[in-house]
Design an enzyme around this catalytic site. Structure first.
Site, PDB file in Angstrom:
ATOM      1  CB  SER A  12      -0.740   0.051   1.001  1.00  0.00           C
ATOM      2  OG  SER A  12      -1.815  -1.063   1.618  1.00  0.00           O
TER       3      SER A  12
ATOM      4  CE  LYS B  97      -3.189   4.135  -6.113  1.00  0.00           C
ATOM      5  NZ  LYS B  97      -4.108   3.440  -5.248  1.00  0.00           N
TER       6      LYS B  97
ATOM      7  CD  GLN C   8      -3.678   1.620  -0.936  1.00  0.00           C
ATOM      8  OE1 GLN C   8      -3.417   2.689  -2.747  1.00  0.00           O
ATOM      9  NE2 GLN C   8      -3.950   0.541  -2.145  1.00  0.00           N
TER      10      GLN C   8
END
Length: 313
Positions: A21, A28, A72
């Protein structure tokens, strides 16, 4: 950006320190900044209470600088994921996968779930018109499996929805022209299950120990399937980059809708260049392209050309 007086904004919430993650969140954030968008990252400790997360989402919902909100996954075990996701304002839900948001797609001008949209782009790039093709989706999550099946139905495929407990799964996979593997089980799809000439999209990512080393692998036995498939996505470096780009796409759509601007039309074109990166693998660059209006903004022009994706064969 000139009309709104601000760039589109994406907020990402990460709870805990899951290694995968953390990598996704960094990727991102980096892509958001590269495109000139505003990036808001909220990294919370593992022990954060659910009410504190809900409070943060409420604040992001009210923030005019935020157009997209992504929580997330996975979240720590003490947090109810659906409760948290349902708290997000549907107009700012960049991933577009919760029951609240499913009503806005696939028809019309609304955003489409990120990962399934990226998969559909890859399939259309390789196969063109998907009408009449037999497709199987292995996985039934609200994030990938269920929306992927709906998108393939919308593309006029004949779709079989399957999962890890499906009977005679190998036989069903052997009948498919398109295989989308999203069950989250390492290499559960064997190479000899793949129909010769089929196109395989591997969404799964699992950390496994192979040959004494930890590696990130997909749901498909890549090496064996490679010998039979027409095209297959690698893990890592396959579906992941497409998901990040479609997340940017959905955030920009949300920004335009919130500002009352005309809806942007994006579509994709065929591969524009390729170069070998090894003896049996080719690096192919996909360019996202649309017909720029007279008021085309620099952000949109840059979005068209920023993403590359590796697709074997």
């Amino acid at each position: 950006m000139e009309k709104a007086g601000r760039p589109p904004g994406l907020a990402v919430v990460l709870v805990g320190s899951d290694p995968a993650s953390e990598i996704y969140v960094r990727s991102k954030g980096r892509k958001t900044r590269e495109l000139g968008m505003a990036s808001f990252q909220h990294i919370l400790p593992e022990e954060t209470r659910q009410d504190k997360i809900l409070q943060l989402i409420e604040e992001l919902n009210a923030d005019d600088a935020v157009d997209g909100i992504l929580v997330q996954l996975p979240l720590p075990a003490h947090i109810d994921e659906l409760t948290v996701i349902r708290a997000i304002d549907p107009t700012r839900m960049s991933m577009v996968f919760t029951p609240k948001a499913q009503v806005v797609w696939p028809p019309g001008d609304q955003a489409i779930p990120c990962t399934p949209l990226g998969c559909l782009m890859l399939l259309r790039d390789q196969l063109g018109d998907l009408t009449g093709l037999d497709a199987i989706v292995i996985g039934r999550s609200i994030l990938v499996g269920k929306p992927m099946g709906q998108l393939l139905l919308g593309a006029n495929c004949t779709v079989t929805m399957a999962h890890s407990r499906t009977r005679s799964l190998a036989d069903k996979v052997r009948q498919a022209d398109i295989v989308v593997a999203a069950a989250g089980q390492a290499e559960m799809i064997k190479g000899d299950w793949i129909r010769p000439g089929a196109t395989v999209i591997d969404v799964g990512t699992t950390r496994a120990v192979l040959d004494g080393k930890k590696r990130l692998v997909g749901d498909v036995d890549f090496a064996a399937a490679f010998e039979r498939a027409r095209a297959i996505t690698p893990v890592p470096g396959g579906v992941g980059p497409m998901t990040i780009m479609t997340l940017m796409h959905n955030t920009i759509l949300a920004a335009h809708c919130r500002e009352g601007f005309p809806h942007l039309q994006f579509w994709w074109v065929k591969i524009v260049r390729e170069r070998p990166i090894s003896e049996d693998t080719t690096h192919r660059t996909i360019v996202h392209k649309g017909a720029p209006p007279s008021s085309c903004c620099p952000l949109r022009c840059r979005l068209m050309v920023h993403e590359s994706h590796r697709l074997s064969r």
